[in-house]
Scaffold this motif. Structure first.
Motif, PDB file in Angstrom:
ATOM      1  N   GLU A  13      10.773 -44.276 -37.826  1.00 18.49           N
ATOM      2  CA  GLU A  13      10.135 -45.338 -37.050  1.00 18.49           C
ATOM      3  C   GLU A  13       9.388 -44.764 -35.849  1.00 18.49           C
ATOM      4  O   GLU A  13       9.906 -43.915 -35.131  1.00 18.49           O
ATOM      5  CB  GLU A  13      11.187 -46.334 -36.568  1.00 18.49           C
ATOM      6  CG  GLU A  13      10.579 -47.516 -35.865  1.00 18.49           C
ATOM      7  CD  GLU A  13      11.621 -48.530 -35.434  1.00 18.49           C
ATOM      8  OE1 GLU A  13      11.279 -49.343 -34.585  1.00 18.49           O
ATOM      9  OE2 GLU A  13      12.750 -48.493 -35.945  1.00 18.49           O
ATOM     10  N   GLY A  14       8.162 -45.223 -35.660  1.00 23.09           N
ATOM     11  CA  GLY A  14       7.360 -44.781 -34.523  1.00 23.09           C
ATOM     12  C   GLY A  14       6.482 -43.584 -34.799  1.00 23.09           C
ATOM     13  O   GLY A  14       5.608 -43.265 -34.003  1.00 23.09           O
ATOM     14  N   TRP A  15       6.701 -42.892 -35.901  1.00 22.17           N
ATOM     15  CA  TRP A  15       5.912 -41.711 -36.245  1.00 22.17           C
ATOM     16  C   TRP A  15       4.830 -42.087 -37.250  1.00 22.17           C
ATOM     17  O   TRP A  15       5.096 -42.780 -38.219  1.00 22.17           O
ATOM     18  CB  TRP A  15       6.797 -40.616 -36.826  1.00 22.17           C
ATOM     19  CG  TRP A  15       7.718 -40.011 -35.817  1.00 22.17           C
ATOM     20  CD1 TRP A  15       9.012 -40.352 -35.588  1.00 22.17           C
ATOM     21  CD2 TRP A  15       7.417 -38.961 -34.905  1.00 22.17           C
ATOM     22  NE1 TRP A  15       9.529 -39.588 -34.589  1.00 22.17           N
ATOM     23  CE2 TRP A  15       8.577 -38.715 -34.144  1.00 22.17           C
ATOM     24  CE3 TRP A  15       6.269 -38.206 -34.644  1.00 22.17           C
ATOM     25  CZ2 TRP A  15       8.625 -37.746 -33.149  1.00 22.17           C
ATOM     26  CZ3 TRP A  15       6.318 -37.240 -33.657  1.00 22.17           C
ATOM     27  CH2 TRP A  15       7.480 -37.015 -32.923  1.00 22.17           C
ATOM     28  N   TYR A  19       0.824 -36.983 -26.597  1.00 27.12           N
ATOM     29  CA  TYR A  19       1.644 -37.616 -27.616  1.00 27.12           C
ATOM     30  C   TYR A  19       2.578 -36.585 -28.230  1.00 27.12           C
ATOM     31  O   TYR A  19       2.186 -35.432 -28.426  1.00 27.12           O
ATOM     32  CB  TYR A  19       0.765 -38.230 -28.713  1.00 27.12           C
ATOM     33  CG  TYR A  19      -0.186 -39.263 -28.173  1.00 27.12           C
ATOM     34  CD1 TYR A  19       0.188 -40.602 -28.099  1.00 27.12           C
ATOM     35  CD2 TYR A  19      -1.443 -38.908 -27.699  1.00 27.12           C
ATOM     36  CE1 TYR A  19      -0.678 -41.554 -27.582  1.00 27.12           C
ATOM     37  CE2 TYR A  19      -2.311 -39.854 -27.176  1.00 27.12           C
ATOM     38  CZ  TYR A  19      -1.929 -41.173 -27.123  1.00 27.12           C
ATOM     39  OH  TYR A  19      -2.786 -42.116 -26.607  1.00 27.12           O
ATOM     40  N   ARG A  76       3.965 -39.474 -32.590  1.00 28.73           N
ATOM     41  CA  ARG A  76       4.758 -40.653 -32.230  1.00 28.73           C
ATOM     42  C   ARG A  76       3.856 -41.687 -31.545  1.00 28.73           C
ATOM     43  O   ARG A  76       3.157 -41.392 -30.590  1.00 28.73           O
ATOM     44  CB  ARG A  76       5.911 -40.293 -31.311  1.00 28.73           C
ATOM     45  CG  ARG A  76       6.840 -41.494 -31.064  1.00 28.73           C
ATOM     46  CD  ARG A  76       7.914 -41.199 -30.043  1.00 28.73           C
ATOM     47  NE  ARG A  76       8.906 -40.240 -30.471  1.00 28.73           N
ATOM     48  CZ  ARG A  76       9.995 -40.528 -31.187  1.00 28.73           C
ATOM     49  NH1 ARG A  76      10.209 -41.765 -31.600  1.00 28.73           N
ATOM     50  NH2 ARG A  76      10.864 -39.593 -31.483  1.00 28.73           N
ATOM     51  N   MET A  77       3.903 -42.899 -32.072  1.00 28.87           N
ATOM     52  CA  MET A  77       3.173 -44.021 -31.500  1.00 28.87           C
ATOM     53  C   MET A  77       3.777 -44.346 -30.133  1.00 28.87           C
ATOM     54  O   MET A  77       4.997 -44.416 -30.016  1.00 28.87           O
ATOM     55  CB  MET A  77       3.269 -45.227 -32.436  1.00 28.87           C
ATOM     56  CG  MET A  77       2.459 -46.408 -32.000  1.00 28.87           C
ATOM     57  SD  MET A  77       0.692 -46.137 -32.108  1.00 28.87           S
ATOM     58  CE  MET A  77       0.375 -46.547 -33.811  1.00 28.87           C
ATOM     59  N   LYS A 128       5.147 -46.400 -26.989  1.00 36.60           N
ATOM     60  CA  LYS A 128       5.796 -47.714 -26.881  1.00 36.60           C
ATOM     61  C   LYS A 128       4.879 -48.647 -26.082  1.00 36.60           C
ATOM     62  O   LYS A 128       4.237 -48.219 -25.135  1.00 36.60           O
ATOM     63  CB  LYS A 128       7.133 -47.580 -26.177  1.00 36.60           C
ATOM     64  CG  LYS A 128       8.153 -46.791 -26.958  1.00 36.60           C
ATOM     65  CD  LYS A 128       9.495 -46.869 -26.293  1.00 36.60           C
ATOM     66  CE  LYS A 128      10.530 -45.957 -26.849  1.00 36.60           C
ATOM     67  NZ  LYS A 128      10.839 -45.891 -28.159  1.00 36.60           N
TER      68      LYS A 128
END
Length: 108
Positions: free
Chosen positions: A4-6, A91, A103-104, A106
């Motif tokens: 999650e998030g990648w 990032y 990673r996106m 937050k």
């Protein structure tokens, strides 16, 4: 499947040493750089005026904006010289199976 998030943004093989590779992290324009074997991801848009840093000149671990020559440290995003005064966002990067994942950020 990525954690999650990648987000997968490129193949490692697409990155040349000391060159920029423009990419998208969702809707965010970023640039990937491979310096001394390490891959970095930073914003691709100069914080001074709209210019794509991936079209700039790389020297000594810094990227120079092609429009007004502001310089930024590729590893930290720190603004090194004007006319820009605001640092770039960096990032988190990881490599998995020959692919580059970023990673996106937050939401704020």
């Amino acid at each position: 499947m990525a954690e999650e998030g990648w987000v997968r943004v490129a193949a490692v093989a697409a990155l040349a040493d000391d060159a920029a590779l423009p990419a998208k992290l969702g809707h965010i324009p970023i640039a990937l750089y491979r310096l001394d074997g390490t891959i970095y991801a930073i914003d691709d848009v100069c914080t001074h005026e709209f210019a794509l840093l991936s079209q700039g000149f790389i020297e000594g671990g810094a990227i120079e904006c092609p429009l007004h020559q502001a310089c930024f440290d590729i590893a930290t995003g720190r603004c090194l010289s004007g006319p820009a005064t605001v640092d770039l966002r960096t990032y988190e990067v990881k490599i998995d199976g020959g692919e580059v994942f970023v990673r996106m950020p937050k939401p704020k």
